[in-house]
Design a protein around this motif. Structure first.
Motif, PDB file in Angstrom:
ATOM      1  N   VAL A  52      -4.883   9.161  -3.030  1.00 56.53           N
ATOM      2  CA  VAL A  52      -4.608   8.557  -3.686  1.00 56.53           C
ATOM      3  C   VAL A  52      -3.749   9.133  -5.313  1.00 56.53           C
ATOM      4  CG1 VAL A  52      -6.419   9.274  -6.077  1.00 56.53           C
ATOM      5  CG2 VAL A  52      -7.254   9.125  -3.364  1.00 56.53           C
ATOM      6  N   ALA A  53      -3.496  10.304  -4.723  1.00 55.37           N
ATOM      7  CA  ALA A  53      -2.406  11.145  -5.574  1.00 55.37           C
ATOM      8  C   ALA A  53      -0.932   9.874  -5.548  1.00 55.37           C
ATOM      9  CB  ALA A  53      -1.392  12.047  -5.134  1.00 55.37           C
ATOM     10  N   ALA A  54      -0.617   9.305  -4.232  1.00 55.40           N
ATOM     11  CA  ALA A  54       0.135   8.072  -3.710  1.00 55.40           C
ATOM     12  C   ALA A  54       0.291   6.875  -4.819  1.00 55.40           C
ATOM     13  CB  ALA A  54       0.438   8.012  -2.438  1.00 55.40           C
ATOM     14  N   LEU A  55      -1.155   6.366  -4.415  1.00 56.40           N
ATOM     15  CA  LEU A  55      -1.299   5.094  -5.188  1.00 56.40           C
ATOM     16  C   LEU A  55      -1.688   5.166  -6.647  1.00 56.40           C
ATOM     17  CD1 LEU A  55      -4.754   4.009  -2.783  1.00 56.40           C
ATOM     18  CD2 LEU A  55      -1.885   2.930  -2.937  1.00 56.40           C
ATOM     19  N   LEU A  56      -1.674   6.157  -6.951  1.00 55.15           N
ATOM     20  CA  LEU A  56      -1.940   6.077  -8.638  1.00 55.15           C
ATOM     21  C   LEU A  56       0.040   6.919  -9.122  1.00 55.15           C
ATOM     22  CD1 LEU A  56      -4.552   9.249  -9.080  1.00 55.15           C
ATOM     23  CD2 LEU A  56      -4.753   6.850  -9.933  1.00 55.15           C
ATOM     24  N   GLY A  57       0.799   7.493  -8.401  1.00 54.07           N
ATOM     25  CA  GLY A  57       2.174   7.447  -8.922  1.00 54.07           C
ATOM     26  C   GLY A  57       2.522   6.137  -9.075  1.00 54.07           C
ATOM     27  N   LEU A  58       2.572   4.965  -8.116  1.00 50.84           N
ATOM     28  CA  LEU A  58       3.162   3.993  -7.597  1.00 50.84           C
ATOM     29  C   LEU A  58       2.330   2.867  -8.974  1.00 50.84           C
ATOM     30  CD1 LEU A  58       2.509   3.124  -3.594  1.00 50.84           C
ATOM     31  CD2 LEU A  58       4.353   3.216  -5.298  1.00 50.84           C
ATOM     32  N   VAL A  59       0.967   3.567  -9.338  1.00 48.26           N
ATOM     33  CA  VAL A  59       0.609   2.400 -10.622  1.00 48.26           C
ATOM     34  C   VAL A  59       1.102   2.400 -11.738  1.00 48.26           C
ATOM     35  CG1 VAL A  59      -1.537   1.967 -11.879  1.00 48.26           C
ATOM     36  CG2 VAL A  59      -1.569   1.830  -9.006  1.00 48.26           C
ATOM     37  N   ALA A  60       0.853   3.961 -12.208  1.00 47.29           N
ATOM     38  CA  ALA A  60       1.707   4.659 -13.072  1.00 47.29           C
ATOM     39  C   ALA A  60       3.587   4.256 -13.324  1.00 47.29           C
ATOM     40  CB  ALA A  60       1.629   5.815 -12.961  1.00 47.29           C
ATOM     41  N   GLY A  61       4.024   4.003 -12.009  1.00 49.21           N
ATOM     42  CA  GLY A  61       4.853   4.013 -11.967  1.00 49.21           C
ATOM     43  C   GLY A  61       5.912   2.758 -12.315  1.00 49.21           C
ATOM     44  N   ALA A  62       5.005   1.514 -11.270  1.00 54.30           N
ATOM     45  CA  ALA A  62       4.681  -0.297 -11.786  1.00 54.30           C
ATOM     46  C   ALA A  62       4.480  -0.631 -13.730  1.00 54.30           C
ATOM     47  CB  ALA A  62       3.221  -1.063 -11.327  1.00 54.30           C
ATOM     48  N   VAL A  63       3.768   0.405 -13.990  1.00 52.41           N
ATOM     49  CA  VAL A  63       3.735   0.695 -15.178  1.00 52.41           C
ATOM     50  C   VAL A  63       4.362   0.672 -16.269  1.00 52.41           C
ATOM     51  CG1 VAL A  63       1.910   1.318 -17.175  1.00 52.41           C
ATOM     52  CG2 VAL A  63       1.284   0.648 -15.277  1.00 52.41           C
ATOM     53  N   VAL A  64       4.881   1.978 -16.246  1.00 55.33           N
ATOM     54  CA  VAL A  64       6.581   2.021 -16.719  1.00 55.33           C
ATOM     55  C   VAL A  64       7.953   1.481 -16.727  1.00 55.33           C
ATOM     56  CG1 VAL A  64       8.075   3.772 -16.984  1.00 55.33           C
ATOM     57  CG2 VAL A  64       5.718   4.664 -16.722  1.00 55.33           C
ATOM     58  N   ALA A  65       7.634   0.940 -15.325  1.00 53.97           N
ATOM     59  CA  ALA A  65       8.699   0.210 -15.014  1.00 53.97           C
ATOM     60  C   ALA A  65       8.562  -1.727 -15.621  1.00 53.97           C
ATOM     61  CB  ALA A  65       8.584  -0.733 -13.693  1.00 53.97           C
ATOM     62  N   VAL A  66       7.371  -1.708 -16.024  1.00 55.04           N
ATOM     63  CA  VAL A  66       6.642  -3.552 -16.675  1.00 55.04           C
ATOM     64  C   VAL A  66       7.492  -3.219 -18.066  1.00 55.04           C
ATOM     65  CG1 VAL A  66       4.515  -4.456 -17.608  1.00 55.04           C
ATOM     66  CG2 VAL A  66       5.195  -3.818 -15.487  1.00 55.04           C
ATOM     67  N   ILE A  67       7.249  -1.681 -18.414  1.00 55.24           N
ATOM     68  CA  ILE A  67       7.203  -1.731 -20.221  1.00 55.24           C
ATOM     69  C   ILE A  67       8.347  -1.033 -20.192  1.00 55.24           C
ATOM     70  CG2 ILE A  67       7.205   0.089 -21.833  1.00 55.24           C
ATOM     71  CD1 ILE A  67       4.345   0.894 -20.603  1.00 55.24           C
ATOM     72  N   THR A  68       9.433  -1.140 -19.509  1.00 52.93           N
ATOM     73  CA  THR A  68      10.563  -0.049 -19.859  1.00 52.93           C
ATOM     74  C   THR A  68      11.266  -1.937 -19.910  1.00 52.93           C
ATOM     75  OG1 THR A  68      11.322   0.467 -17.423  1.00 52.93           O
ATOM     76  CG2 THR A  68      11.028   1.837 -19.336  1.00 52.93           C
ATOM     77  N   LEU A  69      10.788  -2.950 -18.434  1.00 50.59           N
ATOM     78  CA  LEU A  69      11.210  -4.064 -18.840  1.00 50.59           C
ATOM     79  C   LEU A  69      11.614  -5.290 -18.856  1.00 50.59           C
ATOM     80  CD1 LEU A  69      12.396  -3.881 -14.250  1.00 50.59           C
ATOM     81  CD2 LEU A  69      13.711  -3.356 -15.935  1.00 50.59           C
ATOM     82  N   GLY A  70      10.049  -5.039 -20.130  1.00 52.59           N
ATOM     83  CA  GLY A  70       9.692  -6.145 -21.074  1.00 52.59           C
ATOM     84  C   GLY A  70       9.499  -6.024 -21.703  1.00 52.59           C
TER      85      GLY A  70
END
Length: 61
Positions: A43-61
């Motif tokens: 669960v911690a790894a999945l939450l980390g991946l989701v948080a990373g994806a959200v940050v990536a979308v915000i910074t690249l978008g």
């Protein structure tokens, strides 16, 4: 004065003897076992991946 104390004790004992107890006794369910360390890490790894994806979308978008 002693008569008041006797009457108070007698009334309390009478009230206790005639009380219903407030309701049925609660039923207890067995506790569920705690999740294992593997589930917590997953669960911690999945939450980390989701948080990373959200940050990536915000910074690249």
């Amino acid at each position: 004065m002693p008569d008041d104390h006797e009457r108070l004790v007698a009334d309390a004992l009478r009230a206790q003897a005639t009380s219903t107890g407030g309701g049925p006794a609660p039923t207890f369910r067995p506790a569920r076992p705690a999740p294992g360390a593997g589930w917590v890490l997953l669960v911690a790894a999945l939450l980390g991946l989701v948080a990373g994806a959200v940050v990536a979308v915000i910074t690249l978008g």
